[in-house]
Each structure stands twice: as structure tokens, then as C-alpha cells.
Design an enzyme around this catalytic site. Sequence first.
Site, PDB file in Angstrom:
ATOM      1  N   PHE A  23      46.611  43.905  39.002  1.00 42.68           N
ATOM      2  CA  PHE A  23      45.435  43.127  39.377  1.00 42.68           C
ATOM      3  C   PHE A  23      45.158  43.230  40.871  1.00 42.68           C
ATOM      4  CE2 PHE A  23      46.817  40.978  35.512  1.00 42.68           C
ATOM      5  CZ  PHE A  23      45.623  40.702  34.858  1.00 42.68           C
ATOM      6  N   ASP A  24      43.897  43.411  41.197  1.00 45.25           N
ATOM      7  CA  ASP A  24      43.449  43.162  42.555  1.00 45.25           C
ATOM      8  C   ASP A  24      43.593  41.657  42.802  1.00 45.25           C
ATOM      9  OD1 ASP A  24      42.098  43.552  45.049  1.00 45.25           O
ATOM     10  OD2 ASP A  24      40.253  42.854  44.096  1.00 45.25           O
ATOM     11  N   LEU A  25      43.568  41.238  44.058  1.00 44.15           N
ATOM     12  CA  LEU A  25      43.730  39.813  44.378  1.00 44.15           C
ATOM     13  C   LEU A  25      42.386  39.154  44.686  1.00 44.15           C
ATOM     14  CD1 LEU A  25      45.645  37.419  44.851  1.00 44.15           C
ATOM     15  CD2 LEU A  25      45.949  38.232  47.207  1.00 44.15           C
TER      16      LEU A  25
END
Length: 232
Positions: free
Chosen positions: A11-13
Site C-alpha cells: 500500500f501507498d501511504l
Amino acid sequence: MANRTARAICFDLDGTLIDPYLGISRSIAFALERLGVAGVDEMTFEAFIGPPIQDAFQRLLGPDLSLTTSAVRYFRERYGEIGLFEATPYPEISAVLAELSAEASLFVCTSKPKIYADRIASAFGLDRYFAGIYGSELDGTRTSKSELFAWLVEREGLGEVAIAMVGDRSHDMYAAHENGVSAFGVLWGYGSERELVEAGAERLFSTVHELRTLPSIIGVEPRRNRVRRSSD
């Protein structure tokens, strides 16, 4: 290999797990005020969310690298103490991550410096769901999302695992494709549907709730990923 470890979701943040706008925009404004730069609008602030901060400031301020360096220093002066906590996890994200972590190994892969990503994940109680949190270094090492993703896969030994990258900006999709893994976009962040589609998103999610389907989408059987090694 157990089903959980046969699948990995990265996941990107910012713009995917948390909404960081308040902290980032206030820290940008602080930096620009220190530099005497005025007249920057809200749309410009939003463009800072996702890409490496050095790149965003350089696009705004021009080719003078000393000006960019000063802007980054002032930004971090505020962001590192206050701004990183001025964020909000998206509704349902904690519950969804709890479910997903029982079915797949979860990782954070963000262009944000790891020292900030670790503190944010811990502050909002998200760190418990992740097998690893990967980010860039303050000196600019691994600010390329594609390079960072390759390093994550290599470090975690995920070369034989079915992997998906989930993010809200084009560089998340490019990183996935350059490393031969599935690229999924989310529409509640800061990238538009057009941006994600043009960058090669294979599927778009309109709500956090829809992320619950990820394990079935990326499949159960391990496969060899065409990962670009960080040493290439």
C-alpha cells in the site's frame, strides 16, 4: 507456503491509507513563508501529495537547487515535529487492514521518508497490520517508487509471491508495472481516475470497503514476478 504468505499487498501511504493534506499543506506554507514565496494556491498544495517532496518543490520553485534544498529543510522543520500527525486515516481503513492481514502479508511502500512513515503508522495504530514499512531516506535514497518497490520485494524475499500494489497516484501504477506486479488504483486519494487509468491501473476501487476483495483478485497461487532488482 501458507495462503497468507503466498500473497502480498503493498500500500501507498498518503492518499491511500491516510489523508495527509492538513499537515502537508501547512508545512509547505511554512516553508514558502520562510523563503518569501507567496501566491501558491490549494491545487498546488495537493500536487505535493504523493511525489517525493524534493521533486514537488523543484517543480514549483524552478531549477535553483539551493532554493529547493532550503524549502525541503524548512518543510521538514515543521512536518517532522507537527505536520506528520496532522493526518486522518480514511474511514474503515483500520478494519479493512485487519481483515486483509489475516489473508495476505501487508506492506507499506511510500516515497515519504521511512522515519516519518514509521511514526505515522504507529501514531494511528496502523503499524500492527504490516509485515514491513518501506520508505525513502532523508538523503534522497530510494525516492523512486519503482526502485523502492524492487528493494522491498528483494528484502522480503517475495520473488515467488503474487503481489499487488495499491495507490492513488500514477507513480504507484508505474512502479507496479515496472516490477511486473498488479497495479490497483484508489479513487479517494489525490490522483484522478484519468491519471490512474493512463498510468495502467488494472482495477479501480471507489471505496475502502471494496479493498476487502483484494486477496481473491490477486489470486492464491504463487507466481514469479518480473521484479526489477534494486541493483539493476
